[in-house]
Scaffold this motif. Structure first.
Motif, PDB file in Angstrom:
ATOM      1  N   GLN A  79      52.475  26.218  71.940  1.00 15.22           N
ATOM      2  CA  GLN A  79      53.572  27.173  72.067  1.00 15.22           C
ATOM      3  C   GLN A  79      52.988  28.576  72.222  1.00 15.22           C
ATOM      4  N   CYS A 125      50.928  19.610  71.100  1.00 14.29           N
ATOM      5  CA  CYS A 125      51.970  20.574  71.453  1.00 14.29           C
ATOM      6  C   CYS A 125      51.373  21.975  71.394  1.00 14.29           C
ATOM      7  N   VAL A 135      56.809  22.323  64.897  1.00  8.87           N
ATOM      8  CA  VAL A 135      56.658  21.059  65.607  1.00  8.87           C
ATOM      9  C   VAL A 135      56.583  19.932  64.592  1.00  8.87           C
ATOM     10  N   SER A 163      59.617  19.814  69.236  1.00 12.09           N
ATOM     11  CA  SER A 163      59.033  21.153  69.268  1.00 12.09           C
ATOM     12  C   SER A 163      60.152  22.192  69.337  1.00 12.09           C
ATOM     13  N   ALA A 195      54.009  20.163  75.896  1.00 11.12           N
ATOM     14  CA  ALA A 195      53.724  19.061  74.974  1.00 11.12           C
ATOM     15  C   ALA A 195      53.402  17.793  75.754  1.00 11.12           C
TER      16      ALA A 195
END
Length: 387
Positions: free
Chosen positions: A287, A285, A272, A370, A361
């Motif tokens: 993930q 963000c 990111v 990202s 995000a």
């Protein structure tokens, strides 16, 4: 706020099913798809309402005139920065210094307008909690995944197949054919597959997904991206991507389906980049990657997941760049999963195994990019009816 949901499948062995088993598989697929599409649409609707609510709160706090002045000034600074960096003069300019000067001018304007940053931050933080609740999917069927090398003792006790080295050789233990809870081993090549993708994006975000899927070798994977080049006040995005292989299984007894997935990690990267703009700058963000299984039967409402890798990054105005790989490349990992509902005995069902990526995000006056890339080889899938 646009919500976009797409799914595709290929189940060539359905033609060999009995008409009843085929009808049940088709019905289960349609029902699961309807639930997922409805959940995706609801998340998009809730996110849209939250973004609009934040915009209204910011307008109310600042007033329409002050809010408009600030947005116009920020846009003017973006254009000025672009012009100052044009060749040949721009090649000799230090971009960091140019941005600092622009940031000082925006900060000065905020002070003249009487912007209360404490109240602004309170609005944003309250919205963050609601957005995470709205966008993050139901995690009731998420368990832990394991690195096989570090948890070999656990792996060795799960199945009699694990007495043999990986990759599996031609020898397998002789199970009692009358044991209703014996393990069944499935290995590549696989021929069936299932994949889906769901995107949610506000005005300034773009989201995409690159699919990696080769059933004969057991390859499954997703590269997910979220990009915001101009976060105009408050923007959100999410990507939900699944890639699975599929095969047929005939349960010798009724009950929950238990699955052991042995998967080799080929790529597992989080990345990111968040760049400060001007104004009320902050962003985050998250993930997440998981291994997953599913059973296409009306009694099984949802897939089951095992968490494998995750990353969360947040900034309140500073530039941020992160690139991480938590999974040892080339090593084996495993997941022990149980279906979310039971299946009847003797009725052939479709079992799927693969990977899911869910990324999310939020950007506020910050540029955000990202990218997550997770690819797995499904080395084997063991299936039984849980005792």
């Amino acid at each position: 706020m646009p919500g976009h949901y797409v799914t595709r499948r290929s189940l060539p062995f359905l033609t060999a099913f009995s008409s009843k088993a085929r009808d049940l598989a088709e019905r289960a697929f349609a029902e699961q798809e309807a639930r997922r599409r409805k959940a995706s649409d609801l998340r998009a609707q809730q996110a849209d309402q939250l973004v609009e609510r934040v915009h209204r709160q910011l307008h109310t706090l600042l007033g329409t005139r002050k809010f408009g002045q600030l947005r116009e000034a920020i846009q003017a600074e973006r254009l000025t920065l672009r012009d100052l960096l044009q060749p040949p003069e721009g090649l000799a300019r230090e971009q960091t210094e140019v941005k600092k000067a622009a940031r000082r001018r925006i900060d000065s304007l905020q002070r003249r307008l009487g912007v209360d940053r404490t109240k602004l931050e309170k609005i944003i933080r309250a919205a963050d909690t609601r957005i995470e609740d709205a966008l993050f999917p139901d995690d009731r069927h998420v368990t832990e995944g394991f690195n096989l090398r570090n948890h070999f003792e656990k792996w060795a006790t799960l199945s009699p197949f694990h007495k043999f080295p990986l990759p599996w050789g031609p020898l397998v233990p002789e199970d009692d054919p009358n044991d209703p809870h014996r393990w069944f081993l499935f290995r590549p090549p696989f021929f069936g597959f299932l994949f889906s993708q769901a995107f949610i994006t506000s005005d300034n975000f773009r989201a995409d997904r690159l699919l990696f899927l080769h059933p004969p070798s057991g390859l499954v994977g997703n590269e997910a991206t979220m990009d915001c080049d101009d976060a105009g006040s408050f923007d959100v995005a999410s990507v939900d991507a699944q890639a699975q292989i599929a095969f047929a299984f005939t349960p010798p007894a009724a009950g929950l389906v238990e699955v052991l997935i042995d998967a080799q990690s080929t790529i597992g990267t989080h990345a990111v980049a968040i760049e400060d703009e001007w104004g009320f700058s902050n962003a985050w963000c998250s993930q997440h990657n998981q291994l997953m299984m599913n059973v296409l039967h009306p009694n099984v409402p949802e897939p089951s997941f095992a968490a494998m890798s995750s990353m969360f990054k947040e900034t309140d105005g500073d530039d941020l760049t992160a690139a991480e790989a938590h999974l040892a490349r080339g090593q084996h990992f495993f997941a022990q999963l149980v279906s979310s509902g039971p299946v009847p005995a003797g009725q052939t069902v479709i079992v799927t195994a693969g990977t899911r990526t869910f990324d999310m995000a939020r950007a506020n006056d910050m540029e955000l990019h990202s990218r997550s890339n997770f690819q797995w080889f499904i080395s084997s899938v063991e299936v039984r009816i849980a005792p």
